[in-house]
Scaffold this motif. Structure first.
Motif, PDB file in Angstrom:
ATOM      1  N   GLU A 129       0.802  -1.221   0.000  1.00 39.69           N
ATOM      2  CA  GLU A 129       0.000   0.000   0.000  1.00 39.69           C
ATOM      3  C   GLU A 129       0.840   1.280   0.000  1.00 39.69           C
ATOM      4  OE1 GLU A 129      -2.693  -0.254   3.273  1.00 39.69           O
ATOM      5  OE2 GLU A 129      -3.624  -2.106   2.564  1.00 39.69           O
ATOM      6  N   VAL A 130       2.160   1.153  -0.201  1.00 40.20           N
ATOM      7  CA  VAL A 130       3.053   2.313  -0.211  1.00 40.20           C
ATOM      8  C   VAL A 130       3.998   2.177  -1.404  1.00 40.20           C
ATOM      9  CG1 VAL A 130       4.771   3.658   1.063  1.00 40.20           C
ATOM     10  CG2 VAL A 130       2.971   2.433   2.308  1.00 40.20           C
ATOM     11  N   PHE A 131       4.164   3.277  -2.147  1.00 41.72           N
ATOM     12  CA  PHE A 131       5.055   3.245  -3.304  1.00 41.72           C
ATOM     13  C   PHE A 131       5.859   4.530  -3.378  1.00 41.72           C
ATOM     14  CE2 PHE A 131       1.528   0.469  -4.285  1.00 41.72           C
ATOM     15  CZ  PHE A 131       2.183  -0.672  -4.729  1.00 41.72           C
ATOM     16  N   ASP A 132       7.139   4.382  -3.712  1.00 42.67           N
ATOM     17  CA  ASP A 132       8.004   5.519  -3.970  1.00 42.67           C
ATOM     18  C   ASP A 132       7.861   5.905  -5.437  1.00 42.67           C
ATOM     19  OD1 ASP A 132       8.826   4.851  -1.427  1.00 42.67           O
ATOM     20  OD2 ASP A 132      10.800   4.121  -2.046  1.00 42.67           O
ATOM     21  N   ALA A 133       7.899   7.199  -5.710  1.00 39.58           N
ATOM     22  CA  ALA A 133       7.828   7.665  -7.089  1.00 39.58           C
ATOM     23  C   ALA A 133       8.465   9.043  -7.165  1.00 39.58           C
ATOM     24  CB  ALA A 133       6.383   7.717  -7.573  1.00 39.58           C
ATOM     25  N   SER A 134       8.823   9.443  -8.382  1.00 34.00           N
ATOM     26  CA  SER A 134       9.539  10.697  -8.588  1.00 34.00           C
ATOM     27  C   SER A 134       8.787  11.564  -9.591  1.00 34.00           C
ATOM     28  CB  SER A 134      10.951  10.402  -9.106  1.00 34.00           C
ATOM     29  OG  SER A 134      11.668  11.579  -9.338  1.00 34.00           O
ATOM     30  N   VAL A 135       8.453  12.782  -9.196  1.00 33.24           N
ATOM     31  CA  VAL A 135       7.702  13.673 -10.070  1.00 33.24           C
ATOM     32  C   VAL A 135       8.432  13.844 -11.402  1.00 33.24           C
ATOM     33  CG1 VAL A 135       8.806  15.779  -9.171  1.00 33.24           C
ATOM     34  CG2 VAL A 135       6.497  15.896 -10.136  1.00 33.24           C
ATOM     35  N   ALA A 136       7.663  13.804 -12.482  1.00 29.50           N
ATOM     36  CA  ALA A 136       8.187  13.944 -13.853  1.00 29.50           C
ATOM     37  C   ALA A 136       9.179  12.838 -14.209  1.00 29.50           C
ATOM     38  CB  ALA A 136       8.831  15.314 -14.065  1.00 29.50           C
ATOM     39  N   GLY A 137       9.206  11.771 -13.416  1.00 25.78           N
ATOM     40  CA  GLY A 137      10.143  10.675 -13.682  1.00 25.78           C
ATOM     41  C   GLY A 137      11.590  11.086 -13.516  1.00 25.78           C
ATOM     42  N   LEU A 138      11.864  12.074 -12.656  1.00 24.31           N
ATOM     43  CA  LEU A 138      13.237  12.554 -12.466  1.00 24.31           C
ATOM     44  C   LEU A 138      14.143  11.425 -11.994  1.00 24.31           C
ATOM     45  CD1 LEU A 138      12.639  15.951 -10.611  1.00 24.31           C
ATOM     46  CD2 LEU A 138      13.217  15.615 -13.025  1.00 24.31           C
TER      47      LEU A 138
END
Length: 303
Positions: free
Chosen positions: A228-237
């Motif tokens: 239920e938790v995911f890391d992600a980076s805005v604009a795919g940086l």
């Protein structure tokens, strides 16, 4: 199939995303990015890391960034602290959550931080002790969980052993990182099944890179396994330093679009997030790495 009703996204763009950029980024631009992200409804943002600027030049000035951002109630502003010195600097900056990292690959650990997996874990013991004494929450990253640029395939049991050790040391959550983006849905589900025997699934997070275009399907596979938790980076940086020209972190906008389509709540405003992503891309002089962000931007310009 029961999917979660709510998912927490951990925004890693200001740290994991920017650290691989070649163009110098001012403290003011970093602050603007963090403030933009917190205004979108993100509840956890990894702002920077307290490491030697000799090794990670883009993370120089992290203390200044923490001093200048708008600290919104209910938002966690975290920092990566690979050693005790880094933790002490984070404490001085007022940080209340930090992250540590270990590899599931022996060769990657040796090449990346010049020590074995066991040695890297032992180095965290004084850091964990001080963090707990100061009331800080500590998050643990495990890298190369689905493959290593030097070893190839990594045994699921090895990943589980490292995750179990970090959890036992006091990390409240363990983020499983597909560092080179080679994972596929079946491999992801098998990994979570194995690690989930050692660490409760509600304490696991997914950190997927999109090198081979599999990040979103791996997120979906993880949702099916109860993550239920995911890391992600805005604009795919953030690129992948082990595959020249390859994409790195999965874009937060793309994950959010998927979750919205599944009816899963996040509390994040997609339009505002897309605007934040395009703004930092303009600063960096690069193409938006989010398919959703690029599509929304094109639609906006066409109006």
């Amino acid at each position: 199939m029961n999917l979660p009703e709510y998912v927490r996204l951990v925004e890693v763009g200001p740290r994991d995303g920017l650290q691989n950029e070649q163009r110098p980024i001012s403290v003011a631009d970093k602050v603007r990015l963090v403030d933009d992200l917190s205004a979108c409804g993100l509840s956890c943002i990894e702002v920077g890391s307290f490491v030697s600027p000799k090794w990670v030049p883009q993370m120089a000035g992290s203390a200044e960034v923490f001093a200048a951002i708008e600290w919104r109630p209910g938002v966690t502003y975290a920092a990566l602290t690979p050693n005790l010195k880094g933790l002490e600097a984070a404490l001085a900056a007022g940080v209340r959550e930090v992250a540590v990292f270990a590899s599931a690959s022996e060769r990657f650990s040796q090449r990346n931080i010049n020590c074995s997996i066991d040695e890297s874990l032992q180095r965290f013991e004084p850091l964990m002790q001080l963090a707990h004494e100061q009331g800080l929450r500590v998050r643990g990253y495990v890298s190369c969980v689905l493959g290593c640029p030097y070893e190839g395939a990594i045994a699921k049991e090895q990943v589980a052993a490292v995750a179990k050790t970090l959890f036992a040391m006091g990390c409240y959550e363990i983020s499983l990182g597909d560092t080179i983006g080679v994972g596929t849905p079946n491999a992801t589900r098998r990994l979570i099944e194995t690690v989930g025997r050692e660490v409760p699934r509600e304490r696991l997070a997914g950190h997927f890179h999109d090198t081979f275009g599999q990040a979103l399907v791996n997120v979906y596979a993880s949702l099916q396994e109860g993550v239920e938790v995911f890391d992600a980076s805005v604009a795919g940086l953030g690129g992948c330093p082990y595959a020249k020209g390859a994409t790195g972190n999965v874009a937060t906008e793309d994950v959010l679009y998927l979750l919205n389509g599944l009816g899963i709540r996040t509390g994040i405003d997609l339009a505002a997030l897309s605007t934040a992503g395009q703004r930092i891309c303009n600063v960096l002089g690069k193409t938006n790495g989010s398919r959703v962000g690029a599509a929304l931007g094109a639609a906006s310009r066409a109006e």
